[in-house]
Enzyme design. Structure first.
Site, PDB file in Angstrom:
ATOM      1  N   ASP A   1      -0.689  -4.616   5.700  1.00  0.00           N
ATOM      2  CA  ASP A   1       0.059  -5.945   5.098  1.00  0.00           C
ATOM      3  C   ASP A   1       1.386  -5.349   5.190  1.00  0.00           C
ATOM      4  OD1 ASP A   1       0.163  -4.251   2.894  1.00  0.00           O
ATOM      5  OD2 ASP A   1      -1.383  -5.248   1.675  1.00  0.00           O
TER       6      ASP A   1
ATOM      7  N   SER B   1      -0.985   1.790  -5.742  1.00  0.00           N
ATOM      8  CA  SER B   1      -1.666   1.094  -4.650  1.00  0.00           C
ATOM      9  C   SER B   1      -1.962   2.169  -3.520  1.00  0.00           C
ATOM     10  CB  SER B   1      -1.452  -0.384  -4.104  1.00  0.00           C
ATOM     11  OG  SER B   1       0.077   0.081  -3.663  1.00  0.00           O
TER      12      SER B   1
ATOM     13  N   HIS C   1       1.528  -1.729   2.754  1.00  0.00           N
ATOM     14  CA  HIS C   1       0.420  -0.810   2.771  1.00  0.00           C
ATOM     15  C   HIS C   1      -0.055  -0.447   4.120  1.00  0.00           C
ATOM     16  CE1 HIS C   1      -0.099  -3.078  -1.021  1.00  0.00           C
ATOM     17  NE2 HIS C   1      -0.018  -1.756  -1.542  1.00  0.00           N
TER      18      HIS C   1
END
Length: 349
Positions: free
Chosen positions: A326, A47, A329
């Protein structure tokens, strides 16, 4: 209940996590003179570099408020805006490569800048997240080397970005692995990563950037335990083992390829560990650097809603003042700050 647990567990793992002009990221704004000018960028990992491959039904990255800064709507990036892939591509004057899962919708012209094969939540081994692991991702590129998508010349003029951000270790601990035995598992992970790096280069990719592991003990999912006041030194000590083994593996790979790569290193480490630490501890423009902008309420995570459609999260007013979007990230501003510390490494090719 099963679905809520799935959402919760997915939220605590580091996902492998999306081209407009933006300040400070245009390659032509730098004084660096590159010996190698890549025509395409191929991306592998999770991610931290994913720009839209992860399944919409399983990922909050397709939910509001993700993408609120760029492109002003959720687009599959695990951030409020741009991620590492976008910054690196722009540095070399390239458009951010199209996500592999969207290649048919984007059209043949879109893949002319390369392809992003990264899937949020994945690792070098299978993780709890049902995305393609790195070996499978590399297989996707191999399948495209059929002449109709990419030729040998295309690959010869390309570079790769490889990111491994910790999902293998999250999975190891979740499945009952003992932290005191994690050193042996780290060796397995880095050995497989080295195999993957070698495979990418053997396909003809001239330059391969690989990220070191960021300080996992400084991620908000960890620092929340002390009200976002300090990093976990024990966890970061394990990260240092990973990064040491990675440096050794990359040195060995560069020795192996020295005679076939014009004398310049084929593999270059992007030191996210140092870059994150510099951004967290030395960049005073960020407020409460260990606290995320988007936080879940109780068992919720950023972007989730309950059965009544009510938000199960809160969002700060100014994401540009936060390093983290978050619990795992960075924000676009966080990624930009990290990227700025990496420019000397990026200029090495």
């Amino acid at each position: 209940m099963a679905k809520s647990k799935l959402v919760y567990y997915l939220s605590i793992f580091i996902f492998t996590i999306f081209a407009a002009k933006y300040e400070g990221t245009n390659a032509h704004n730098h004084n660096y003179k590159h010996r190698f000018h890549p025509k395409k960028l191929f991306v592998f990992g999770d991610s931290y570099v994913d720009t839209g491959n992860t399944n919409k039904s399983l990922s909050t990255s397709w939910n509001v408020p993700y993408g609120v800064t760029f492109p002003n709507k959720p687009a599959g990036r695990f951030s409020d805006g741009r991620v590492l892939t976008d910054f690196l591509a722009r540095f070399y004057g390239l458009k951010s490569p199209v996500p592999y899962m969207l290649r048919n919708l984007a059209g043949k012209r879109a893949v002319s800048y390369g392809t992003n094969f990264a899937f949020g939540g994945t690792g070098v081994f299978d993780t709890l997240f049902p995305g393609a692991n790195m070996t499978v991702q590399i297989g996707f590129l191999r399948a495209l080397l059929d002449g109709s998508h990419y030729s040998k010349r295309d690959v010869d003029t390309s570079m790769a970005l490889v990111a491994l951000s910790g999902n293998d270790y999250s999975t190891y601990l979740f499945r009952g692995g003992l932290f005191q035995n994690i050193s042996a598992y780290i060796t397995q992970v880095v050995n497989q990563l080295a195999i993957n790096l070698r495979s990418i280069h053997h396909m003809g990719v001239r330059k391969v950037f690989v990220t070191s592991l960021q300080p996992l003990g400084c991620l908000p999912k960890v620092t929340i335990l002390n009200s976002f006041s300090q990093c976990n030194a024990t966890l970061n000590s394990a990260v240092k083992i990973h990064n040491l083994l990675l440096r050794q593996a990359v040195a060995k790979l560069n020795n192996e390829t020295a005679n076939t790569n014009g004398g310049s290193p084929a593999f270059i480490i992007l030191d996210l560990f140092s870059s994150f630490n510099t951004t967290i501890f030395r960049d005073d423009k960020f407020v409460n650097p260990l606290k995320p902008c988007c936080m879940g309420i109780k068992d919720g995570s950023c972007g989730t809603v309950n059965s009544s459609g009510e938000k199960m999260y809160t969002v700060c007013e100014k994401p540009q003042n936060s390093i983290f979007w978050d619990t795992v990230h960075p924000t676009q501003a966080g990624w930009r700050a990290v990227y700025l510390t990496l420019q000397s490494s990026l200029s090495q090719i």
